[in-house]
Design a protein around this motif. Structure first.
Motif, mmCIF file in Angstrom:
data_model
loop_
_atom_site.group_PDB
_atom_site.id
_atom_site.type_symbol
_atom_site.label_atom_id
_atom_site.label_comp_id
_atom_site.label_asym_id
_atom_site.label_seq_id
_atom_site.Cartn_x
_atom_site.Cartn_y
_atom_site.Cartn_z
ATOM 1 N N PHE A 72 1.043 -1.442 -0.233
ATOM 2 C CA PHE A 72 0.158 0.134 0.025
ATOM 3 C C PHE A 72 1.127 1.279 0.049
ATOM 4 C CE2 PHE A 72 -1.902 3.260 2.567
ATOM 5 C CZ PHE A 72 -2.380 3.597 1.643
ATOM 6 N N ILE A 73 2.035 1.252 0.819
ATOM 7 C CA ILE A 73 2.739 2.565 0.783
ATOM 8 C C ILE A 73 3.193 2.549 -0.857
ATOM 9 C CG2 ILE A 73 4.968 3.444 1.693
ATOM 10 C CD1 ILE A 73 4.094 2.561 4.394
ATOM 11 N N ALA A 74 3.890 1.470 -1.244
ATOM 12 C CA ALA A 74 4.833 2.039 -2.011
ATOM 13 C C ALA A 74 3.372 2.696 -3.195
ATOM 14 C CB ALA A 74 4.943 0.161 -2.593
ATOM 15 N N LEU A 75 2.773 1.387 -3.098
ATOM 16 C CA LEU A 75 1.811 2.355 -4.186
ATOM 17 C C LEU A 75 0.960 3.466 -3.807
ATOM 18 C CD1 LEU A 75 -0.885 -0.571 -4.515
ATOM 19 C CD2 LEU A 75 0.449 0.066 -6.847
ATOM 20 N N PHE A 76 0.850 4.330 -2.046
ATOM 21 C CA PHE A 76 0.056 5.620 -2.228
ATOM 22 C C PHE A 76 1.719 6.390 -2.641
ATOM 23 C CE2 PHE A 76 0.669 9.094 0.996
ATOM 24 C CZ PHE A 76 -0.437 10.311 0.711
ATOM 25 N N VAL A 77 3.340 6.795 -2.179
ATOM 26 C CA VAL A 77 4.186 7.350 -2.170
ATOM 27 C C VAL A 77 4.158 7.577 -3.882
ATOM 28 C CG1 VAL A 77 6.667 7.394 -2.430
ATOM 29 C CG2 VAL A 77 4.745 6.635 -0.147
ATOM 30 N N CYS A 78 4.008 6.132 -4.655
ATOM 31 C CA CYS A 78 4.437 6.369 -6.183
ATOM 32 C C CYS A 78 3.584 6.858 -7.078
ATOM 33 C CB CYS A 78 5.072 5.222 -6.673
ATOM 34 S SG CYS A 78 7.047 4.405 -5.378
ATOM 35 N N THR A 79 2.424 6.539 -6.478
ATOM 36 C CA THR A 79 1.505 7.349 -7.994
ATOM 37 C C THR A 79 2.039 8.443 -8.594
ATOM 38 O OG1 THR A 79 -0.298 5.159 -6.694
ATOM 39 C CG2 THR A 79 -1.132 6.980 -8.672
ATOM 40 N N ASP A 80 2.179 9.287 -7.746
ATOM 41 C CA ASP A 80 2.480 11.011 -7.892
ATOM 42 C C ASP A 80 3.332 11.090 -8.793
ATOM 43 O OD1 ASP A 80 0.027 11.835 -6.738
ATOM 44 O OD2 ASP A 80 1.233 12.593 -5.163
ATOM 45 N N TYR A 81 4.208 10.586 -8.618
ATOM 46 C CA TYR A 81 5.773 10.769 -9.816
ATOM 47 C C TYR A 81 5.101 9.554 -11.174
ATOM 48 C CZ TYR A 81 7.769 11.893 -5.950
ATOM 49 O OH TYR A 81 7.718 12.745 -4.463
ATOM 50 N N ASP A 82 5.116 8.453 -10.733
ATOM 51 C CA ASP A 82 4.433 7.320 -11.957
ATOM 52 C C ASP A 82 4.102 8.339 -13.181
ATOM 53 O OD1 ASP A 82 5.783 5.289 -12.084
ATOM 54 O OD2 ASP A 82 4.570 3.940 -11.744
ATOM 55 N N GLN A 83 2.124 8.635 -11.946
ATOM 56 C CA GLN A 83 1.472 9.682 -13.776
ATOM 57 C C GLN A 83 2.037 10.606 -13.691
ATOM 58 O OE1 GLN A 83 -1.981 9.257 -11.679
ATOM 59 N NE2 GLN A 83 -2.944 7.232 -11.687
ATOM 60 N N GLN A 84 3.481 11.878 -13.068
ATOM 61 C CA GLN A 84 4.240 12.494 -13.339
ATOM 62 C C GLN A 84 2.523 13.842 -12.409
ATOM 63 O OE1 GLN A 84 6.918 13.428 -14.281
ATOM 64 N NE2 GLN A 84 7.156 11.210 -14.456
ATOM 65 N N THR A 85 2.258 13.310 -11.120
ATOM 66 C CA THR A 85 1.207 14.451 -11.044
ATOM 67 C C THR A 85 1.434 15.191 -10.025
ATOM 68 O OG1 THR A 85 0.316 12.684 -9.431
ATOM 69 C CG2 THR A 85 -0.833 13.276 -11.519
ATOM 70 N N ILE A 86 3.214 15.021 -9.731
ATOM 71 C CA ILE A 86 3.822 14.958 -8.082
ATOM 72 C C ILE A 86 4.121 17.256 -9.120
ATOM 73 C CG2 ILE A 86 6.350 14.607 -9.375
ATOM 74 C CD1 ILE A 86 5.531 15.120 -5.875
ATOM 75 N N LYS A 87 3.984 16.774 -9.972
ATOM 76 C CA LYS A 87 4.963 18.579 -10.918
ATOM 77 C C LYS A 87 3.749 19.888 -10.471
ATOM 78 C CE LYS A 87 7.218 16.338 -14.579
ATOM 79 N NZ LYS A 87 7.267 16.415 -16.622
ATOM 80 N N ASN A 88 2.889 19.593 -10.561
ATOM 81 C CA ASN A 88 2.108 19.680 -9.618
ATOM 82 C C ASN A 88 1.316 20.780 -8.764
ATOM 83 O OD1 ASN A 88 0.381 19.654 -12.820
ATOM 84 N ND2 ASN A 88 -1.152 17.606 -12.084
ATOM 85 N N VAL A 89 1.786 19.420 -7.933
ATOM 86 C CA VAL A 89 2.079 19.370 -6.366
ATOM 87 C C VAL A 89 3.708 20.706 -6.630
ATOM 88 C CG1 VAL A 89 2.296 19.228 -3.779
ATOM 89 C CG2 VAL A 89 1.227 17.499 -5.748
ATOM 90 N N TYR A 90 4.212 20.924 -7.249
ATOM 91 C CA TYR A 90 5.066 21.291 -6.645
ATOM 92 C C TYR A 90 5.187 22.522 -7.534
ATOM 93 C CZ TYR A 90 8.951 17.449 -5.707
ATOM 94 O OH TYR A 90 9.182 16.522 -5.649
ATOM 95 N N SER A 91 4.391 22.644 -7.962
ATOM 96 C CA SER A 91 3.865 24.100 -9.233
ATOM 97 C C SER A 91 2.962 25.277 -8.061
ATOM 98 C CB SER A 91 3.064 23.774 -10.846
ATOM 99 O OG SER A 91 1.953 23.377 -9.976
ATOM 100 N N ARG A 92 2.532 24.168 -6.611
ATOM 101 C CA ARG A 92 1.971 24.843 -6.085
ATOM 102 C C ARG A 92 2.830 25.843 -4.673
ATOM 103 N NH1 ARG A 92 -3.547 21.400 -4.127
ATOM 104 N NH2 ARG A 92 -4.718 20.777 -6.498
ATOM 105 N N GLY A 93 4.453 25.821 -5.040
ATOM 106 C CA GLY A 93 5.181 26.160 -4.362
ATOM 107 C C GLY A 93 5.261 25.274 -2.865
ATOM 108 N N PHE A 94 5.300 24.345 -2.834
ATOM 109 C CA PHE A 94 5.495 23.006 -1.920
ATOM 110 C C PHE A 94 7.174 22.437 -2.337
ATOM 111 C CE2 PHE A 94 0.724 22.997 -1.460
ATOM 112 C CZ PHE A 94 0.748 23.130 -0.866
ATOM 113 N N SER A 95 8.067 22.766 -0.756
ATOM 114 C CA SER A 95 9.049 22.466 -1.184
ATOM 115 C C SER A 95 9.417 20.718 -1.192
ATOM 116 C CB SER A 95 9.753 22.555 -0.045
ATOM 117 O OG SER A 95 9.758 22.466 0.912
#
Length: 248
Positions: A72-95
């Motif tokens: 579960f943790i692997a799925l939860f942590v990696c999904t944002d990176y696999d789907q490239q949605t992490i870029k949206n989180v960075y774009s909101r100014g989060f470090s």
């Protein structure tokens, strides 16, 4: 950080994998209870009747908790990176650091919640199915040790997942990683042949047997608890520094 945590928790409870993995744990625990009940009621096996408390102590191992929680943790942590949605989180100014620790906090909370649900479910069913006489022992200490053991295990999977950032590889390492390390340590023990000392007894895989036994003395329990905390801290720190050095 508050908004980031709120975002991560909102995403957590929308994850189907949270409910699927928790259900899988409960199903595994149920199978274990049914098997123990069948064996205890079969005179050919001459097995003592289990109790709700003994079922409680074996809940983590019988439910394959660490493996399924790791998935579960692997799925939860990696999904944002696999789907490239992490870029949206960075774009909101989060470090990068804020994202790392927000995800870790959510992972720890998830581990604790799944742990509690699994133990409550197992204890309730055990009380309904078994009527044996419970042995006296340090149940609360052993359960606390099991929780910290699970937190340490999830910290390992979390750190690996943030470093690898690939779902498939992270799941494979969640399932096999600690066991492979344990195998290497056991080989080292066999090679070194040190009397009255086994390196393997100080690795995570060497804890769970002692944490499910009422025969475990307080000194060994303290060792398991302290080392679980140390391992969790080391894994999180190592994952943090490596993650900060990466480009994505």
């Amino acid at each position: 950080m508050k908004n980031l945590l709120k975002f991560e928790f909102t995403k957590l409870f929308k994850q189907k994998s949270l409910y699927i993995c928790t259900a899988a744990m409960l199903a595994m625990s149920l199978v274990g209870l049914l098997l123990n009940n069948t064996l205890a009621n079969n005179p050919d096996f001459n097995m003592a009747m289990p109790t709700a408390k003994s079922a409680l102590l074996s809940a983590v191992s019988s439910s394959s908790f660490t493996m399924i929680c790791g998935i579960f943790i692997a799925l939860f942590v990696c999904t944002d990176y696999d789907q490239q949605t992490i870029k949206n989180v960075y774009s909101r100014g989060f470090s990068r650091s804020n994202i790392y620790f927000a995800k870790y906090i959510v992972s720890v909370v998830s581990t604790i919640v799944m742990f509690a649900v699994t133990l409550i479910f197992t204890y309730a069913l055990g009380a309904a199915m078994f009527d044996g006489t419970a042995e006296s022992g340090n149940y609360s200490g052993l359960i606390a040790g099991q929780l910290l053991y699970c937190v340490a295990y999830s910290a390992f999977v979390f750190a690996v997942s943030l470093i690898v950032k690939k779902v498939g590889i992270s799941i494979a390492l969640a399932i096999l990683g600690p066991s492979l390390i344990g195998t290497v340590i056991n080989l080292a023990d066999a090679f070194l042949k040190i009397k009255n000392f086994k390196i393997g007894s100080y690795w995570l895989d060497g804890f769970i047997g002692d944490l499910t036994s009422l025969a475990t003395d307080n000194s060994r329990l303290i060792v398991c608890i302290v080392l679980s905390l140390v391992y969790a801290a080391v894994f999180v720190a190592a994952g943090y520094f490596i993650n900060n050095k990466q480009e994505n």
